[in-house]
Design a protein around this motif. Structure first.
Motif, short mmCIF file in Angstrom:
data_model
loop_
_atom_site.label_atom_id
_atom_site.label_comp_id
_atom_site.label_asym_id
_atom_site.label_seq_id
_atom_site.Cartn_x
_atom_site.Cartn_y
_atom_site.Cartn_z
N ILE A 1 0.84 -1.21 0.00
CA ILE A 1 0.00 0.00 0.00
C ILE A 1 0.87 1.25 0.00
O ILE A 1 0.58 2.23 -0.71
N TRP A 2 1.96 1.24 0.77
CA TRP A 2 2.87 2.38 0.75
C TRP A 2 3.47 2.56 -0.65
O TRP A 2 3.54 3.68 -1.17
N ASP A 3 3.87 1.47 -1.25
CA ASP A 3 4.51 1.51 -2.56
C ASP A 3 3.54 2.04 -3.63
O ASP A 3 3.89 2.94 -4.40
N LEU A 4 2.33 1.52 -3.66
CA LEU A 4 1.41 1.80 -4.76
C LEU A 4 0.48 2.98 -4.51
O LEU A 4 -0.04 3.57 -5.45
N THR B 1 9.71 6.99 -7.99
CA THR B 1 9.42 8.25 -7.31
C THR B 1 7.94 8.56 -7.18
O THR B 1 7.58 9.63 -6.72
N ASP B 2 7.07 7.65 -7.60
CA ASP B 2 5.64 7.93 -7.54
C ASP B 2 4.92 6.71 -7.01
O ASP B 2 5.54 5.70 -6.66
N HIS B 3 3.58 6.81 -6.94
CA HIS B 3 2.76 5.73 -6.41
C HIS B 3 1.74 5.33 -7.47
O HIS B 3 0.74 6.03 -7.68
N PRO B 4 1.98 4.22 -8.17
CA PRO B 4 1.29 3.93 -9.43
C PRO B 4 -0.22 3.74 -9.35
O PRO B 4 -0.91 3.93 -10.35
N LEU B 5 -0.77 3.31 -8.20
CA LEU B 5 -2.20 3.07 -8.15
C LEU B 5 -3.00 4.31 -7.74
O LEU B 5 -4.22 4.23 -7.59
#
Length: 593
Positions: A135-138, A159-163
């Motif tokens: 969840i942190w990653d996406l 550098t971003d959060h894809p979801l």
């Protein structure tokens, strides 16, 4: 190994979750309560009350309450949120009781702002660790108190959060990729291995340690998967799994494709499971749309799903034997798998990835002569399985390499979110097809194979017996296949029945729009779950009243199972770890999605 179809052994207090939820519903911490299309109760709780509420539920649920899934929703821009608390993001905790039946609840936490955070719960349920990292990653939601909050599916330099909804969904939405020399240097530095950054530390002042990369390209890790091993001699002191090499953004693609055109994408998740991946997805869409699938289509779905279970288990059986030194079995078992694919190809027109299920039913009716092909296979395979038992399961070297290796208890399995054969190998006779029947499984007779020791050998033995039970299920489907249509007569089926296309121009236009854009699914949320080849596989879909999903969540069994590798590998030899990895039965696309 024993066979039983009784209430789950080793799991207690069947009404614990119901009572705990009832108490929680009457407490002041509940912000709102609702029931979604799938019938699962949803409770909204503030972030400050989350940990006490979950701790209370776990205490009352005893050893039968599993943290089945944790995910998030980007609520920004969503139109249909009637009765739900205001939120920029929502974190969802799905709890499941594994007692006498599948009793489930969703806890939702509303969060505001662009950089939200809430308390981590990996100390309550250890399997929350990877879910919180995901969840942190996406999504960019931070979990305070997490022991190792770093990216898990995307590279460490991402550098971003894809979801998040403001992140692009296609490469064509971005400028051409380029890499400057400084950026290249930054990427190279990120590849440097620092044990302390992975949570590793010296366990002895008098020993030198060696760090070994197992994978990410190694035949014994069954895919693009890396395990960083800390060794003292050949004994493993610590192990850190590293996933994400295979991540393709399957959930993001589910939010850009139409409801119908996403079906082929699901085939590629557990790529050994074929239509088993279509199953929960189309069931979730059908629940949202209010579609009732005809009995013939239901039984065809079950028959095809069980054929793919056999094909997947044969791959597992052969490669597991190969992992511990037996070369011959895999050739025999792949021959049997080819026979399964011959049947699947005759019915579906494709082998591994037929994408044959449709919203409302299946693509087409069974071809002439289908039953003869299947009956011949049903009559032949049991004799060959008996030969494989003598070749593999009763082989003294194979037993020495697998018995007593990689064992865990039923309580540990629940703590780590283990389902499927890995759970049943510990003793509980818990199968979603029996405890929460879907399609026509409640009309079919089958036993639930279980083990007693929860070790590598028992996990393999459960798989082998499941092949026999799948043959039993398929025979019942062949003998009792009902007549009738193979697709629901419903305006939201996709594609709609061709008989409606040539009546007048309006029906032709409707057909064209349904095929090209897909149906418009009513707003709501629904989840469907199946007993897939490797454990429980579920799809949770949110519709905002459009032709695409607002949120597509894929909960796969392999993601949860690989978290246990550090627990199972500490103190064992490297060769034992190879047996443990093989016995888990996973594919990396099922992990990384």
């Amino acid at each position: 190994m024993t066979l039983t179809a009784t209430v789950s052994a080793g799991l207690t207090r069947p009404d614990a979750l119901t009572g705990a939820v009832s108490d929680l519903c009457h407490s002041p911490v509940i912000l709102a309560s609702q029931q979604e299309r799938d019938g699962v109760r949803v409770l909204w709780i503030a972030a400050s009350d989350l940990r006490p509420a979950l701790a209370r539920l776990k205490e009352q649920g005893a050893d039968a309450l599993m943290l089945f899934d944790v995910t998030a929703i980007d609520e920004r821009g969503r139109l249909h949120r009637n009765g739900q608390p205001e939120a920029s993001f929502t974190v969802v905790y799905h709890l499941m009781s594994l007692a006498a039946r599948a009793d489930e609840i969703r806890i939702k936490v509303p969060l505001t702002g662009d950089a939200p955070e809430l308390p981590g719960i990996s100390d309550l349920w250890p399997n929350a660790n990877w879910y919180e990292r995901e969840i942190w990653d996406l999504f960019g939601i931070r979990f305070t108190g997490h022991p190792f909050l770093r990216r898990i599916l995307t590279p460490p330099t991402w550098t971003d959060h894809p979801l998040r909804k403001d992140h692009h969904a296609r490469a064509t939405e971005m400028p051409p990729y380029s890499l400057t020399e400084d950026q290249e240097q930054h990427e190279q530095e990120a590849l440097h291995f620092d044990p302390s950054l992975w949570g590793m530390k010296r366990h002895s002042d008098h020993s030198d340690f060696m760090f070994l990369n197992l994978g990410p390209n190694h035949p014994s890790v069954h895919g693009v998967f890396r395990i960083i091993l800390q060794l003292e001699g050949e004994r493993i002191v610590d192990a850190v799994p590293d996933i994400g090499f295979h991540h393709r953004g399957a959930e993001k693609m589910g939010e850009r494709q139409s409801w119908h055109t996403y079906i082929p994408y699901t085939d590629r998740v557990d790529y050994l499971g074929g239509v088993m991946n279509n199953f929960p997805y189309v069931m979730a869409v059908e629940t949202l749309a209010g579609i009732t699938v005809p009995p013939r289509a239901q039984m065809i779905r079950v028959m095809l799903a069980e054929l793919f279970r056999i094909a997947s288990h044969l791959v597992f059986y052969g490669t597991m034997a190969q992992d511990v030194g037996q070369l011959s079995p895999v050739f025999y078992m792949f021959t049997d798998r080819e026979r399964v694919f011959g049947i699947i190809e005759a019915i579906c027109g494709f082998r591994m990835h037929p994408a044959w299920f449709r919203i409302g039913g299946v693509a087409m009716d069974l071809p002439a002569g289908w039953d003869g092909l299947i009956r011949a296979f049903l009559d032949d395979l049991p004799k060959r399985l008996d030969e494989y038992d003598a070749m593999v399961m009763r082989n003294p070297f194979f037993r020495a390499r697998t018995k007593g290796i990689g064992a865990y208890t039923a309580a540990e399995a629940v703590e780590w979110g283990v389902t499927g054969p890995g759970l049943r190998a510990c003793g509980p006779a818990w199968d979603y097809r029996r405890h929460a029947p879907y399609a026509c499984y409640d009309q079919l007779e089958f036993d639930i194979p279980t083990g007693t020791n929860g070790d590598c050998y028992d996990r393999i033995a459960v798989h082998v017996e499941e092949i026999r039970q799948s043959l039993r299920i398929i025979r019942q489907c062949v003998d009792n296949m009902p007549a009738g249509p193979v697709k629901a007569d419903h305006p939201l089926t996709a594609p709609p029945p061709k008989a409606r296309t040539m009546q007048d121009i309006e029906t032709l236009i409707h057909h064209f729009l349904s095929v090209s854009w897909g149906p418009v699914i009513p707003p709501g949320e629904a989840r469907a779950c199946v007993e897939a080849t490797k454990g429980l596989n579920s799809y949770t879909l949110i519709s905002d009243g459009g032709t695409t999903s607002w949120r597509t969540r894929i909960r796969t069994p392999s993601f949860a199972h690989l978290q246990m590798i550090p627990l199972l590998s500490r103190g064992v030899m490297i060769a034992d770890l190879i047996a443990i990895i093989g016995s888990i039965d996973f594919v990396m696309a099922d992990v990384d999605r």
